[in-house]
Design a protein around this motif. Structure first.
Motif, PDB file in Angstrom:
ATOM      1  N   MET A   1       0.835  -1.173   0.000  1.00  0.00           N
ATOM      2  CA  MET A   1       0.000   0.000   0.000  1.00  0.00           C
ATOM      3  C   MET A   1       0.884   1.242   0.000  1.00  0.00           C
ATOM      4  O   MET A   1       1.937   1.261   0.628  1.00  0.00           O
ATOM      5  N   THR A   2       0.450   2.246  -0.690  1.00  0.00           N
ATOM      6  CA  THR A   2       1.214   3.491  -0.696  1.00  0.00           C
ATOM      7  C   THR A   2       1.099   4.194   0.639  1.00  0.00           C
ATOM      8  O   THR A   2       2.076   4.730   1.148  1.00  0.00           O
ATOM      9  N   LYS A   3      -0.087   4.198   1.202  1.00  0.00           N
ATOM     10  CA  LYS A   3      -0.327   4.841   2.485  1.00  0.00           C
ATOM     11  C   LYS A   3      -0.981   3.830   3.412  1.00  0.00           C
ATOM     12  O   LYS A   3      -2.073   3.348   3.155  1.00  0.00           O
ATOM     13  N   VAL A   4      -0.304   3.481   4.490  1.00  0.00           N
ATOM     14  CA  VAL A   4      -0.865   2.538   5.452  1.00  0.00           C
ATOM     15  C   VAL A   4      -1.777   3.330   6.389  1.00  0.00           C
ATOM     16  O   VAL A   4      -1.367   4.319   6.980  1.00  0.00           O
ATOM     17  N   PRO A   5      -3.036   2.918   6.519  1.00  0.00           N
ATOM     18  CA  PRO A   5      -3.943   3.633   7.411  1.00  0.00           C
ATOM     19  C   PRO A   5      -3.463   3.605   8.857  1.00  0.00           C
ATOM     20  O   PRO A   5      -2.779   2.663   9.279  1.00  0.00           O
ATOM     21  N   GLU A   6      -3.822   4.627   9.608  1.00  0.00           N
ATOM     22  CA  GLU A   6      -3.423   4.726  11.021  1.00  0.00           C
ATOM     23  C   GLU A   6      -3.900   3.516  11.807  1.00  0.00           C
ATOM     24  O   GLU A   6      -3.206   3.022  12.691  1.00  0.00           O
TER      25      GLU A   6
ATOM     26  N   GLN B   1      -6.577  -0.034  -7.075  1.00  0.00           N
ATOM     27  CA  GLN B   1      -6.939   0.927  -6.035  1.00  0.00           C
ATOM     28  C   GLN B   1      -7.521   2.205  -6.631  1.00  0.00           C
ATOM     29  O   GLN B   1      -8.376   2.839  -6.035  1.00  0.00           O
TER      30      GLN B   1
ATOM     31  N   SER C   1      -1.464   0.496  11.580  1.00  0.00           N
ATOM     32  CA  SER C   1      -0.046   0.706  11.879  1.00  0.00           C
ATOM     33  C   SER C   1       0.361   0.269  13.286  1.00  0.00           C
ATOM     34  O   SER C   1       1.523   0.359  13.645  1.00  0.00           O
TER      35      SER C   1
ATOM     36  N   TYR D   1      -8.078  -5.598   1.329  1.00  0.00           N
ATOM     37  CA  TYR D   1      -6.744  -5.674   0.719  1.00  0.00           C
ATOM     38  C   TYR D   1      -6.599  -6.970  -0.082  1.00  0.00           C
ATOM     39  O   TYR D   1      -6.093  -6.960  -1.205  1.00  0.00           O
TER      40      TYR D   1
END
Length: 120
Positions: A1-6, A81, A9, A29
């Motif tokens: 993923m380009t941006k891992v959700p908070e 995506q 994490s 995912y």
């Protein structure tokens, strides 16, 4: 993923949080990865087949992957995506990396996402 959700994490989760918050994200995912494996892929040398497809989107770039297939899968995943069903003008290159006597390759790739209809 380009941006891992908070939410994803954290290192550890309690059971209710994992079941109600993390598992739906993991399932989404997995569905995206499954869709990325079935996406239409047209390489740069197949431009004759893709001449009627629009190239309006900015190309995706992947840098320094360890495997050629992983590079292609990441490009396809980014297209899924962004709600596209094909990638065109795919160009994958490798470069040699030497560390003493050990030698390996790092793969990079670019692709333009587009929507594809089999009729075209």
């Amino acid at each position: 993923m380009t941006k891992v959700p908070e939410l994803l994490s954290h290192g550890a989760y309690c059971t209710p949080c994992f079941d109600f918050k993390v598992m739906p994200e993991v399932d989404a995912y997995d569905a995206d990865v499954k869709a990325a494996r079935n996406i239409a892929v047209f390489f740069k040398d197949q431009s004759k087949e893709t001449r009627l497809l629009k190239r309006t989107e900015k190309p995706f770039k992947i840098v320094d992957c360890e495997d050629r297939d992983e590079t292609l899968l990441r490009l396809a995943y980014f297209a899924v995506q962004a709600k596209f069903n094909a990638i065109i003008d795919v160009e994958i290159t490798s470069k040699k990396v030497r560390n003493g006597a050990y030698q390996t390759h790092l793969w990079s790739g670019t692709a333009i996402p587009t929507n594809y209809t089999p009729r075209r």
